[in-house]
Scaffold this active site. Structure first.
Site, short mmCIF file in Angstrom:
data_model
loop_
_atom_site.label_atom_id
_atom_site.label_comp_id
_atom_site.label_asym_id
_atom_site.label_seq_id
_atom_site.Cartn_x
_atom_site.Cartn_y
_atom_site.Cartn_z
CG ASP A 43 -1.99 0.84 1.14
OD1 ASP A 43 -2.46 1.49 0.02
OD2 ASP A 43 -2.84 0.89 2.10
CG ASP A 44 -0.39 4.79 0.67
OD1 ASP A 44 -1.36 4.68 -0.15
OD2 ASP A 44 -0.73 5.64 1.99
CB CYS A 82 -6.75 2.73 -1.51
SG CYS A 82 -5.15 3.15 -0.58
CG HIS A 136 -10.59 0.94 0.21
ND1 HIS A 136 -9.29 1.54 0.30
CD2 HIS A 136 -11.22 1.81 1.04
CE1 HIS A 136 -9.31 2.77 0.94
NE2 HIS A 136 -10.64 2.94 1.33
CG ASP A 351 -2.27 1.19 -3.84
OD1 ASP A 351 -1.20 1.67 -3.39
OD2 ASP A 351 -3.28 1.22 -2.80
CG HIS A 352 -1.95 4.92 -4.80
ND1 HIS A 352 -1.08 5.53 -3.81
CD2 HIS A 352 -3.03 4.55 -4.29
CE1 HIS A 352 -1.92 5.22 -2.47
NE2 HIS A 352 -3.14 4.61 -3.03
#
Length: 527
Positions: A43-44, A82, A136, A351-352
Site C-alpha cells: 500500500d502507498d 486506493c 480497499h 497501488d499508486h
C-alpha cells in the site's frame, strides 16, 4: 546341475517369458500442477526501491526478487488513490467503466455481477485466499475468495472486524487515546473510514519483534498458509496485501536505525507546479487526521512544513518500506524451503505513488506522476529474460490479462488492459504509446471549492492533463476548464505547466486528440 551355456540360455528365456507375462504397470509420472500465484500488494508504495534506482532505499529482498524477474520502470496507476486503483486493476477495466472514482465508491454495489481476478482464477481451478489489503480496506469482497479476509488470531476481536491493519500501535498510551477519540468520533458520525481508528501519531518506532506489528503477524500467517496449501494438488492464488508504508509510519525500531535521517534527500520538487490550476492538489486530509497535523494548510496556500518534521516523516516512510522488504524476504525464503518457489508466479506492485514533500504535499490523490508511477515486479516459472528491466509503458490494469496468460488461463475478452507477457520476452520492443489515468477532485479538497475530473495521458516524452467540470450525480463530465502539460524529459519533476505557452499549441492539440482517442488506440501493434 552344472552351469553350462545351455542351462544359462534356458534360464534367460524363462526370465524373458516371466517378464512378458507381468501385467503390473509403472505409475505414470504425476503432471506438474499449474503455477501458483502470489499476488503482493504494498500500500502507498512509490518506486522507493533499490531496483528502481533509489540509492537511499534499503530493500535487498525486493531487489533480489527483481534480479529473478522483470522490473517494469514505467508503470502507471489508473487513479492515485486506493479504492479506484484497486477496483480497476482487480477487474481489468478502467475507472470510467467501474464507475469507482473515489474512496467511498464500492464496485460490488455499483455492479454486483463484477468478476474479479481471484474470482476468475477460482472459476479456473485455483484455490483463492485473501490476507490483508487487496481491495480497499473495509471492502474485502468475500465473493472473490474461497478463503476471504483471513487475519492473525489476535486481531479477530469482534470490535476490530472493521478496523484496518495500518491503525495498530504498540504504545498502550496511544491505544487508550485511540479508543477515547474513536468513541467521540462515532457519536458524531457512526460510519467512518477505518471504523474511526485512524487517529494517533503519524509515526512510531517501537523496539519490538517484526511480528508485533500487523504486517509482521500477517506474514507469519501467510507462511503457515503457504505450508498448508503446498500440500494440495490444487494450485493457489494468494492475495497478500501489506499495509505499510501507509500512514502511520509505524515500524520496528531496527528499520528506522538503518537510516541516517540527515542523509535522506528532501524532495526534488518541493513547490506546487508553476502555472497549475488551483484545483490540481489535494488538501492532505489524510495526514491531517494524525496527532499534531490538524493545523496543516492546503498545498496551494502559503503553508510550508518545517524541515525537521519533513525529515521525520520521510525517515518513517523509508523505514516502513524496509520493514515490508524484510517481510517479503522472509516469505520468499520460506517458499524456497518448502519447495514451491520455482512453481509460483510472484507479482509485487504498489497501488499508486506517494508524495514525500513533493509539490509541497504529503500523500497521493493527484494526477501528477509522483502519485501515478508505481513499482511492478514479476517473476514466474520458466521465465525468459530474468533480471531485466523495461522502460516501455505499462499500466496496473494490465495485470489481470497478463497473469491469466502466464498461468495458462483464457484471457477474458472484455479486458481493458493488455498482457505484458510479450514485453517480458522482448523488453526492448515497441509497446504502448501512452498510459491513461484520471482523478476526481471533490469540492472540499480543492483550493477553490470546485468539483472537477482530470484526465491524464502519459507518453514517453510528455504528460498532458485535461480538467473538466464533473456532475457527481450522473457521473458525467461537463465543460472543459483547463489543461496541464509537462515535459517528461526536460522537467521530470513536473515543476512548470507549459500548456499555455504559444510554442506548445500544436503539441497540446496533438496530445488532446490522443487523449480523446483513448486507450484502445494506444495499444501495442503486432501482438
Amino acid at each position: 546341475m552344472k552351469n553350462t551355456p545351455l542351462t544359462y540360455a534356458l534360464f534367460l528365456m524363462a526370465s524373458l517369458v516371466l517378464q512378458s507375462c507381468d501385467t503390473t504397470q509403472k505409475e505414470p509420472t504425476k503432471p506438474q500442477k499449474r503455477p501458483n500465484v502470489l499476488f503482493i500488494s504494498v500500500d502507498d508504495l512509490r518506486p522507493t526501491l533499490g531496483a528502481y534506482g533509489d540509492s537511499t532505499a534499503i530493500t535487498p529482498n525486493i531487489d533480489k526478487l527483481a534480479e529473478d524477474g522483470m522490473t517494469f520502470r514505467q508503470t502507471f496507476s489508473q487513479v492515485a488513490v486506493c479504492a479506484p486503483s484497486r477496483a480497476s486493476l482487480m477487474t481489468g477495466i478502467r475507472p470510467d467503466s467501474t464507475r469507482v472514482w473515489h474512496l467511498g465508491d464500492e464496485f460490488r454495489k455499483i455492479n454486483p455481477n463484477t468478476v474479479t481476478m481471484p474470482q476468475y482464477f477460482s472459476k479456473n481451478g485455483y484455490h483463492t485466499v485473501n490476507l490483508g489489503k487487496i481491495f480497499h480496506n473495509y471492502m474485502p469482497d468475500s465473493i472473490s475468495w474461497d478463503e476471504p479476509d483471513i487475519r492473525p488470531e489476535k486481531y479477530l476481536r469482534k470490535d476490530w472486524l472493521n478496523r484496518d491493519g495500518e491503525t495498530y500501535y504498540i504504545s498502550e498510551a496511544v491505544n487508550a487515546s485511540q479508543a477515547i477519540k474513536r468513541d467521540s468520533l462515532l457519536k458524531l458520525r457512526p460510519v467512518r473510514y477505518a471504523d474511526g481508528w485512524n487517529t494517533g501519531p503519524a509515526w512510531e518506532a517501537a523496539d519490538v519483534n517484526d511480528t508485533m506489528y500487523y504486517d509482521g503477524a500477517q506474514t507469519e500467517l501467510a507462511i503457515k498458509t503457504l505450508s498448508r496449501l503446498s500440500e494440495s494438488d490444487t494450485p493457489f492464488y494468494i492475495g497478500l496485501g501489506f499495509f505499510r508504508p501507509h500512514l502511520p509510519f509505524a515500524a520496528p525500531k531496527k528499520y528506522w536505525d538503518l537510516y541516517d535521517p540527515e542523509t535522506i534527500p528532501l524532495a526534488n520538487n518541493p513547490n506546487v507546479s508553476k502555472n497549475a490550476p488551483n484545483y490540481t492538489m489535494n488538501s492532505m486530509y489524510e495526514l491531517r487526521h494524525y496527532d499534531g497535523f490538524n493545523h496543516i494548510g492546503h498545498p496551494q496556500s502559503d503553508y510550508r512544513m518545517s524541515e525537521d518534521t519533513t525529515r521525520i516523516l520521510k525517515h518513517g516512510y523509508y523505514a516502513s518500506v524496509s520493514y515490508v522488504d524484510a517481510l517479503v524476504g522472509k516469505l520468499i525464503a520460506h517458499m524456497k524451503a518448502i519447495g514451491i518457489y520455482d512453481n509460483t508466479i510472484i507479482i509485487l506492485w504498489g497501488d499508486h505513488g506517494w508524495k514525500l514533500g513533493d509539490h509541497n504535499s504529503w500523500g497521493k490523490m493527484t494526477n501528477y506522476n509522483i502519485d501515478l508511477q508505481v513499482p511492478m515486479i514479476v517473476r514466474y516459472p520458466n521465465q525468459e529474460n530474468r533480471g531485466k528491466q523495461t522502460f516501455e509503458i505499462t499500466e496496473l490494469v494490465d495485470m489481470f490479462p497478463s497473469l491469466c496468460e502466464i498461468a495458462g488461463i483464457d484471457v477474458p475478452d472484455y479486458m481493458q488492459g493488455t498482457s505484458f507477457v510479450p514485453l517480458i520476452k522482448d523488453p526492448n520492443r515497441e509497446w504502448k504509446t501512452a498510459a491513461f489515468s484520471q482523478f476526481h477532485r471533490r469540492p472540499r479538497h480543492t483550493a477553490d471549492g470546485s468539483r472537477n475530473m482530470g484526465y491524464s495521458i502519459n507518453t514517453k516524452s510528455y504528460h498532458y492533463i485535461e480538467w473538466y467540470d464533473w456532475d457527481n450525480t450522473t457521473g458525467t463530465r461537463g465543460a472543459f476548464k483547463n489543461a496541464e502539460l509537462y515535459d517528461r524529459i526536460n522537467d521530470p519533476y513536473e515543476t512548470v505547466n507549459i500548456a499555455d505557452e504559444a510554442t506548445q499549441s500544436a503539441l497540446v492539440k496533438q496530445l488532446s486528440a490522443q487523449l480523446a482517442e483513448g486507450w484502445k488506440k494506444a495499444k501495442p501493434k503486432n501482438i
